[in-house]
Structures are given as structure tokens and as C-alpha cells.
Design a protein around this motif. Structure first.
Motif, PDB file in Angstrom:
ATOM      1  N   MET A   1       0.819  -1.196   0.000  1.00 16.04           N
ATOM      2  CA  MET A   1       0.000   0.000   0.000  1.00 16.04           C
ATOM      3  C   MET A   1       0.865   1.263   0.000  1.00 16.04           C
ATOM      4  O   MET A   1       0.450   2.295  -0.506  1.00 16.04           O
ATOM      5  N   ALA A   2       2.073   1.176   0.547  1.00 17.78           N
ATOM      6  CA  ALA A   2       2.967   2.344   0.590  1.00 17.78           C
ATOM      7  C   ALA A   2       3.268   2.897  -0.810  1.00 17.78           C
ATOM      8  O   ALA A   2       3.278   4.126  -0.981  1.00 17.78           O
ATOM      9  N   PRO A   3       3.492   2.049  -1.823  1.00 17.17           N
ATOM     10  CA  PRO A   3       3.728   2.613  -3.158  1.00 17.17           C
ATOM     11  C   PRO A   3       2.528   3.421  -3.677  1.00 17.17           C
ATOM     12  O   PRO A   3       2.715   4.478  -4.278  1.00 17.17           O
ATOM     13  N   LEU A   4       1.322   2.927  -3.431  1.00 20.01           N
ATOM     14  CA  LEU A   4       0.130   3.653  -3.877  1.00 20.01           C
ATOM     15  C   LEU A   4       0.026   4.991  -3.152  1.00 20.01           C
ATOM     16  O   LEU A   4      -0.268   6.027  -3.778  1.00 20.01           O
ATOM     17  N   ILE A   5       0.297   4.992  -1.862  1.00 22.31           N
ATOM     18  CA  ILE A   5       0.249   6.234  -1.090  1.00 22.31           C
ATOM     19  C   ILE A   5       1.298   7.211  -1.620  1.00 22.31           C
ATOM     20  O   ILE A   5       1.023   8.400  -1.785  1.00 22.31           O
ATOM     21  N   PHE A 106       5.770  -8.566 -12.668  1.00 21.70           N
ATOM     22  CA  PHE A 106       4.496  -9.030 -12.133  1.00 21.70           C
ATOM     23  C   PHE A 106       4.474 -10.534 -11.829  1.00 21.70           C
ATOM     24  O   PHE A 106       3.898 -10.938 -10.817  1.00 21.70           O
ATOM     25  N   PRO A 107       5.091 -11.384 -12.639  1.00 25.59           N
ATOM     26  CA  PRO A 107       5.098 -12.812 -12.288  1.00 25.59           C
ATOM     27  C   PRO A 107       5.704 -13.095 -10.908  1.00 25.59           C
ATOM     28  O   PRO A 107       5.305 -14.060 -10.243  1.00 25.59           O
ATOM     29  N   ALA A 108       6.624 -12.268 -10.451  1.00 20.92           N
ATOM     30  CA  ALA A 108       7.172 -12.450  -9.108  1.00 20.92           C
ATOM     31  C   ALA A 108       6.094 -12.206  -8.052  1.00 20.92           C
ATOM     32  O   ALA A 108       6.035 -12.910  -7.030  1.00 20.92           O
ATOM     33  N   ASN A 109       5.221 -11.249  -8.304  1.00 22.21           N
ATOM     34  CA  ASN A 109       4.114 -10.994  -7.381  1.00 22.21           C
ATOM     35  C   ASN A 109       3.114 -12.146  -7.388  1.00 22.21           C
ATOM     36  O   ASN A 109       2.599 -12.529  -6.343  1.00 22.21           O
ATOM     37  N   VAL A 110       2.862 -12.689  -8.561  1.00 28.72           N
ATOM     38  CA  VAL A 110       1.971 -13.849  -8.666  1.00 28.72           C
ATOM     39  C   VAL A 110       2.577 -15.031  -7.920  1.00 28.72           C
ATOM     40  O   VAL A 110       1.903 -15.689  -7.115  1.00 28.72           O
ATOM     41  N   SER A 111       3.839 -15.294  -8.148  1.00 29.15           N
ATOM     42  CA  SER A 111       4.530 -16.395  -7.485  1.00 29.15           C
ATOM     43  C   SER A 111       4.512 -16.217  -5.970  1.00 29.15           C
ATOM     44  O   SER A 111       4.248 -17.169  -5.227  1.00 29.15           O
ATOM     45  N   ALA A 112       4.779 -15.004  -5.507  1.00 29.84           N
ATOM     46  CA  ALA A 112       4.801 -14.741  -4.062  1.00 29.84           C
ATOM     47  C   ALA A 112       3.428 -14.962  -3.439  1.00 29.84           C
ATOM     48  O   ALA A 112       3.324 -15.530  -2.351  1.00 29.84           O
ATOM     49  N   LEU A 127      -3.457 -11.604  -4.550  1.00 25.37           N
ATOM     50  CA  LEU A 127      -3.288 -11.476  -5.994  1.00 25.37           C
ATOM     51  C   LEU A 127      -4.305 -10.540  -6.650  1.00 25.37           C
ATOM     52  O   LEU A 127      -3.931  -9.720  -7.489  1.00 25.37           O
ATOM     53  N   ALA A 128      -5.567 -10.621  -6.280  1.00 28.56           N
ATOM     54  CA  ALA A 128      -6.570  -9.744  -6.903  1.00 28.56           C
ATOM     55  C   ALA A 128      -6.273  -8.277  -6.600  1.00 28.56           C
ATOM     56  O   ALA A 128      -6.311  -7.423  -7.497  1.00 28.56           O
ATOM     57  N   GLN A 129      -5.940  -7.987  -5.362  1.00 25.08           N
ATOM     58  CA  GLN A 129      -5.609  -6.613  -4.982  1.00 25.08           C
ATOM     59  C   GLN A 129      -4.313  -6.158  -5.643  1.00 25.08           C
ATOM     60  O   GLN A 129      -4.205  -5.036  -6.123  1.00 25.08           O
ATOM     61  N   ARG A 130      -3.328  -7.046  -5.708  1.00 26.79           N
ATOM     62  CA  ARG A 130      -2.052  -6.709  -6.338  1.00 26.79           C
ATOM     63  C   ARG A 130      -2.238  -6.431  -7.825  1.00 26.79           C
ATOM     64  O   ARG A 130      -1.614  -5.529  -8.382  1.00 26.79           O
ATOM     65  N   THR A 131      -3.103  -7.198  -8.470  1.00 24.05           N
ATOM     66  CA  THR A 131      -3.379  -6.993  -9.884  1.00 24.05           C
ATOM     67  C   THR A 131      -4.007  -5.618 -10.107  1.00 24.05           C
ATOM     68  O   THR A 131      -3.622  -4.894 -11.034  1.00 24.05           O
ATOM     69  N   ALA A 132      -4.962  -5.250  -9.252  1.00 24.06           N
ATOM     70  CA  ALA A 132      -5.599  -3.938  -9.369  1.00 24.06           C
ATOM     71  C   ALA A 132      -4.577  -2.823  -9.171  1.00 24.06           C
ATOM     72  O   ALA A 132      -4.561  -1.842  -9.928  1.00 24.06           O
ATOM     73  N   LEU A 133      -3.716  -2.966  -8.172  1.00 19.68           N
ATOM     74  CA  LEU A 133      -2.666  -1.967  -7.940  1.00 19.68           C
ATOM     75  C   LEU A 133      -1.735  -1.871  -9.144  1.00 19.68           C
ATOM     76  O   LEU A 133      -1.374  -0.776  -9.572  1.00 19.68           O
TER      77      LEU A 133
END
Length: 148
Positions: A1-5, A106-112, A127-133
Motif C-alpha cells: 500500500m505504501a507505493p500507492l500512497i 508481475f510474475p514475481a508478485n503472482v509467485s509470491a 493477488l486480486a488486490q495486487r493486480t488492481a494496484l
């Protein structure tokens, strides 16, 4: 969330500076460049510092070689991109490069998310929230690449 802020607050503060008379920030496009540069500076620092670095290395999909080197390289590219965003002559190409970098990472985020890893002691973003971000971040970069 810090990057979005960082993106939102950085863009808003830059826009306010533009409204207050700072001509270089007069408009949403330059303000968005500042917000995105702030966001990438924040995320890049994590590639080099303490426990967050170890967590990012763990996020790299296991099939990829040298996760430590990949984390370092992406951090350097994020810093170069952040600087490039602040230079009007290079902002468009920097934003396009950062958009491609985000897609490549992005695949690293999916994997994590699938491996239920943690980042700074907290579960990674679902994953759903990360995809939206990710869509918001890529859209900001694309807006800079193709904006006024």
C-alpha cells in the motif's frame, strides 16, 4: 500500500506546488511524473536494504537464476527510471520502460502470492488486490508515456 500512497500523495503535493506557482509542476502530467518518481524511489530502496531485500529475493520465481542479481538489477532500473521521470526530455521513455519493467516483474508478485510469502513480516498483497494496484501503476506510467 505504501507505493500507492507515495504515488497519490506525491502527485497531489506536486500538483499543489504547481497551483502555488511552481511552473514546472503546473498541470497533472508533471505532477504525476513526480508522484511516480517518488513511488519508484521508495520501491527501489527496498531492493537494497535489509530484510525487505531478502523478502524480495524470496519473491523471485524459483525457476529464475540468480534472484539476488535480478533484485539488484530491477532496483537499479527503478532508480534510473525515477530519475528519468523527473527530466522532461526523458520522461516519456522512462515511463514506458518502467511500465514494461512492472509487467516483467508481475510474475514475481503472482509467485509470491501463490507461495504465501511475506514482505516485511506481513503477508504479500493478495493477488486480486495486487493486480488492481499493478493496473493503476501501469496506467500512470502509460499516461506519462502518451500524455501531453
Amino acid at each position: 500500500m505504501a507505493p500507492l500512497i507515495a504515488l497519490l500523495v506525491g502527485s497531489a503535493l506536486a500538483r499543489l506546488a504547481g497551483l502555488a506557482g511552481m511552473s514546472a509542476l503546473d498541470g497533472w502530467h508533471p505532477a504525476l511524473r513526480v508522484g511516480l518518481a517518488l513511488m519508484f524511489t521508495l520501491t527501489a530502496v527496498a531492493h537494497f536494504v535489509g530484510r525487505r531485500r531478502a523478502d524480495l529475493i524470496a519473491m523471485v520465481p524459483p525457476r529464475l537464476p540468480r534472484p539476488d542479481l535480478l533484485v539488484t538489477a530491477t532496483g537499479v532500473l527503478e532508480l534510473i527510471g525515477a530519475i528519468g521521470l523527473l527530466v522532461p526530455a526523458t520522461a516519456r521513455i522512462a515511463a514506458a520502460g518502467l511500465a514494461l519493467l512492472m509487467l516483467a516483474m508481475f510474475p514475481a508478485n503472482v509467485s509470491a502470492a501463490r507461495r504465501r510469502l511475506t514482505l516485511a513480516g506481513r503477508p504479500v498483497t493478495p493477488l486480486a488486490q495486487r493486480t488492481a494496484l499493478q493496473l493503476v501503476f501501469v496506467a500512470a506510467a502509460v499516461a506519462i508515456s502518451f500524455g501531453p
